[in-house]
Write a protein that holds these residues in place. Sequence first.
Motif, PDB file in Angstrom:
ATOM      1  N   ALA A  79      -0.929   5.223 -10.346  1.00 36.23           N
ATOM      2  CA  ALA A  79      -0.688   4.902  -8.938  1.00 36.23           C
ATOM      3  C   ALA A  79       0.731   5.294  -8.565  1.00 36.23           C
ATOM      4  CB  ALA A  79      -0.922   3.414  -8.674  1.00 36.23           C
ATOM      5  N   MET A  80       0.967   5.427  -7.275  1.00 32.53           N
ATOM      6  CA  MET A  80       2.297   5.754  -6.758  1.00 32.53           C
ATOM      7  C   MET A  80       2.917   4.499  -6.152  1.00 32.53           C
ATOM      8  SD  MET A  80       2.158   8.991  -7.502  1.00 32.53           S
ATOM      9  CE  MET A  80       3.431   9.936  -6.652  1.00 32.53           C
ATOM     10  N   LEU A  81       4.116   4.173  -6.601  1.00 32.73           N
ATOM     11  CA  LEU A  81       4.846   3.005  -6.112  1.00 32.73           C
ATOM     12  C   LEU A  81       5.824   3.409  -5.028  1.00 32.73           C
ATOM     13  CD1 LEU A  81       5.964   0.043  -6.337  1.00 32.73           C
ATOM     14  CD2 LEU A  81       7.535   0.944  -8.083  1.00 32.73           C
ATOM     15  N   LEU A  82       5.727   2.777  -3.862  1.00 31.73           N
ATOM     16  CA  LEU A  82       6.733   2.986  -2.821  1.00 31.73           C
ATOM     17  C   LEU A  82       7.934   2.111  -3.157  1.00 31.73           C
ATOM     18  CD1 LEU A  82       4.060   4.064  -1.521  1.00 31.73           C
ATOM     19  CD2 LEU A  82       5.029   3.398   0.686  1.00 31.73           C
TER      20      LEU A  82
ATOM     21  N   SER B  66       9.875  -4.356  -4.263  1.00 28.38           N
ATOM     22  CA  SER B  66       9.111  -3.206  -4.751  1.00 28.38           C
ATOM     23  C   SER B  66       9.283  -2.950  -6.249  1.00 28.38           C
ATOM     24  CB  SER B  66       9.428  -1.958  -3.930  1.00 28.38           C
ATOM     25  OG  SER B  66      10.804  -1.653  -3.972  1.00 28.38           O
ATOM     26  N   PRO B  67      10.478  -3.125  -6.851  1.00 26.61           N
ATOM     27  CA  PRO B  67      10.541  -2.956  -8.312  1.00 26.61           C
ATOM     28  C   PRO B  67       9.674  -3.977  -9.056  1.00 26.61           C
ATOM     29  CG  PRO B  67      12.736  -2.894  -7.363  1.00 26.61           C
ATOM     30  CD  PRO B  67      11.822  -3.354  -6.283  1.00 26.61           C
ATOM     31  N   VAL B  68       9.620  -5.204  -8.530  1.00 22.94           N
ATOM     32  CA  VAL B  68       8.779  -6.231  -9.156  1.00 22.94           C
ATOM     33  C   VAL B  68       7.304  -5.848  -9.015  1.00 22.94           C
ATOM     34  CG1 VAL B  68       8.114  -8.664  -9.108  1.00 22.94           C
ATOM     35  CG2 VAL B  68      10.499  -8.022  -8.746  1.00 22.94           C
TER      36      VAL B  68
ATOM     37  N   GLU C 244      -0.216   3.465 -14.885  1.00 17.77           N
ATOM     38  CA  GLU C 244       0.935   4.365 -14.990  1.00 17.77           C
ATOM     39  C   GLU C 244       1.506   4.513 -13.589  1.00 17.77           C
ATOM     40  OE1 GLU C 244       1.929   9.084 -15.801  1.00 17.77           O
ATOM     41  OE2 GLU C 244      -0.037   8.278 -16.377  1.00 17.77           O
ATOM     42  N   ILE C 245       2.817   4.412 -13.466  1.00 19.55           N
ATOM     43  CA  ILE C 245       3.456   4.405 -12.157  1.00 19.55           C
ATOM     44  C   ILE C 245       4.374   5.616 -11.999  1.00 19.55           C
ATOM     45  CG2 ILE C 245       5.216   3.226 -10.759  1.00 19.55           C
ATOM     46  CD1 ILE C 245       2.504   1.964 -10.545  1.00 19.55           C
ATOM     47  N   GLU C 246       4.243   6.281 -10.843  1.00 19.83           N
ATOM     48  CA  GLU C 246       5.260   7.221 -10.385  1.00 19.83           C
ATOM     49  C   GLU C 246       5.853   6.639  -9.097  1.00 19.83           C
ATOM     50  OE1 GLU C 246       4.238  11.334 -10.163  1.00 19.83           O
ATOM     51  OE2 GLU C 246       3.240  11.338 -12.121  1.00 19.83           O
ATOM     52  N   CYS C 247       7.155   6.754  -8.947  1.00 22.59           N
ATOM     53  CA  CYS C 247       7.848   6.117  -7.822  1.00 22.59           C
ATOM     54  C   CYS C 247       8.114   7.116  -6.698  1.00 22.59           C
ATOM     55  CB  CYS C 247       9.176   5.517  -8.285  1.00 22.59           C
ATOM     56  SG  CYS C 247       9.014   4.326  -9.628  1.00 22.59           S
ATOM     57  N   ILE C 248       8.047   6.624  -5.474  1.00 22.22           N
ATOM     58  CA  ILE C 248       8.400   7.416  -4.290  1.00 22.22           C
ATOM     59  C   ILE C 248       9.468   6.660  -3.515  1.00 22.22           C
ATOM     60  CG2 ILE C 248       7.579   8.441  -2.145  1.00 22.22           C
ATOM     61  CD1 ILE C 248       4.771   8.487  -3.337  1.00 22.22           C
TER      62      ILE C 248
ATOM     63  N   ALA D  38      -4.128   5.471  -6.300  1.00 25.18           N
ATOM     64  CA  ALA D  38      -3.821   4.318  -5.458  1.00 25.18           C
ATOM     65  C   ALA D  38      -2.334   4.328  -5.119  1.00 25.18           C
ATOM     66  CB  ALA D  38      -4.203   3.012  -6.154  1.00 25.18           C
ATOM     67  N   LEU D  39      -1.977   3.524  -4.111  1.00 30.81           N
ATOM     68  CA  LEU D  39      -0.571   3.306  -3.742  1.00 30.81           C
ATOM     69  C   LEU D  39      -0.236   1.847  -3.999  1.00 30.81           C
ATOM     70  CD1 LEU D  39      -0.464   5.194  -0.300  1.00 30.81           C
ATOM     71  CD2 LEU D  39      -0.056   6.127  -2.593  1.00 30.81           C
ATOM     72  N   VAL D  40       0.990   1.604  -4.439  1.00 30.45           N
ATOM     73  CA  VAL D  40       1.464   0.247  -4.715  1.00 30.45           C
ATOM     74  C   VAL D  40       2.649  -0.046  -3.810  1.00 30.45           C
ATOM     75  CG1 VAL D  40       2.405  -1.333  -6.443  1.00 30.45           C
ATOM     76  CG2 VAL D  40       0.702   0.379  -7.118  1.00 30.45           C
ATOM     77  N   THR D  41       2.629  -1.199  -3.148  1.00 31.35           N
ATOM     78  CA  THR D  41       3.750  -1.608  -2.303  1.00 31.35           C
ATOM     79  C   THR D  41       4.205  -3.018  -2.689  1.00 31.35           C
ATOM     80  OG1 THR D  41       2.472  -2.673  -0.534  1.00 31.35           O
ATOM     81  CG2 THR D  41       2.734  -0.276  -0.415  1.00 31.35           C
ATOM     82  N   GLY D  42       5.387  -3.382  -2.219  1.00 30.03           N
ATOM     83  CA  GLY D  42       5.943  -4.702  -2.502  1.00 30.03           C
ATOM     84  C   GLY D  42       5.669  -5.720  -1.419  1.00 30.03           C
ATOM     85  N   ASP D  43       4.626  -5.516  -0.625  1.00 32.58           N
ATOM     86  CA  ASP D  43       4.318  -6.431   0.474  1.00 32.58           C
ATOM     87  C   ASP D  43       4.023  -7.841  -0.026  1.00 32.58           C
ATOM     88  OD1 ASP D  43       4.517  -4.313   2.221  1.00 32.58           O
ATOM     89  OD2 ASP D  43       2.366  -3.913   2.270  1.00 32.58           O
TER      90      ASP D  43
END
Length: 410
Positions: free
Chosen positions: A182-185, A192-194, A205-209, A285-290
């Motif tokens: 997934a891609m982490l915003l 968002s880091p948490v 597996e995370i890639e960051c944007i 998928a996308l991951v956000t810190g909402d």
Amino acid sequence: MQTYDLLLMRFGEMAIKGKNRKRFEKAALAHVQTILESFPRASVRKEYGRFYIMLGGESPEELLHELKKVFGIASISPVIAVASELDAILQTAASFMSKMTLPEGTTFKVNARRVWKDFPRSSHEMNRLVSGPILRELPSLKVDVHHPQIELRVEIREDQTYLFSEVIPGAGGYPLGTNGKAMLLLSGGIDSPVAGWSAMRRGLEIECIHFHSYPFTSKKAEEKVIRLAHILSSYSGEVKLHLVPFTEVQTLLTKAKQDSLMITLMRRAMLRIASALAEQNGALALVTGDSLGQVASQTLPSMNVIGRATELPLLRPLIMMDKPEIIELSKEIGTYDLSILPYEDCCSLFVPKSPSTNPNLRIVQKIEATSPELAQEIEAAIAGTRTIVLRPNAQPVIEEADEVIQQDWF
């Protein structure tokens, strides 16, 4: 001071994964082996439901610090190994307990387990036999078989007997990458880091944007985010960080003169860019810190309108967490001190005085439709994205280039 011979690592949720268990164990083992590259004298042995790290003279404290980051591991115990002979076990057990700093009246129990069934004493007998020398050596201790303060575990095996008392919590969850990518915003804030760490803990597996608006935002803000991604890489071995130039998109959106909807419009543009980068990099998928209700863009109506900008699943690991819970977790994973540094990100610069908490989707779509240049600027931002590869013990490297960024970030 105790001198340990090995570390015992126990599996967590993946232990109940049935036919998929071997795949999960293989992924966790690969993660452990990557960590052991920095500890050349140590080695790993896999048994059913466990890993054994043979220290070989390496520091157990240093190894523990790194191995506690391995997702899929429920707990770790430092272990002393001794020959599977009665006298050796009794002597070592008494010595083991005597090296602890135990106040008078401390309660303990011995929990013996006879894995090697040919050992001449039963587990029940060994509980009594091992307790005797300990009480003679330390008469201030008391036995409590129900709620002891110290539990000395004795595993009797054919080759060796293992003695240990500590059970140190591991990261838990699922091994890294076993549930896809997934891609982490990733902003420069606390949340968002948490969210990224939480997603990795569930096997992603995370890639960051990261979206930057230079020169509106400083290079210090970008460096802060690179540092945050670097911390996340210590839990995964490697993290890619995609740095997206967002200045022109934001500038264009401000021309719409819709201050109350500015954050909504910006976040929808971010999701479109993130979705394109996800497709390029094989993420699903996308991951956000909402966190629900925390700010105007995180009310349910706002998240609904913003989320309509992508067809990808939007994962929000923190959605039901309170801010104090998130802060506490950020301290535990080591991102909090960086997150609170006062460098503004691109969103904080354009926060209106009265942001909409209940945006109308049709109105938002109409505003976007009146700006034909928006699609072009989004494409330009995607094309201008710079990717950096971050590893725990290395300088960041720009992907597909020989250039190494030389700033002393770490």
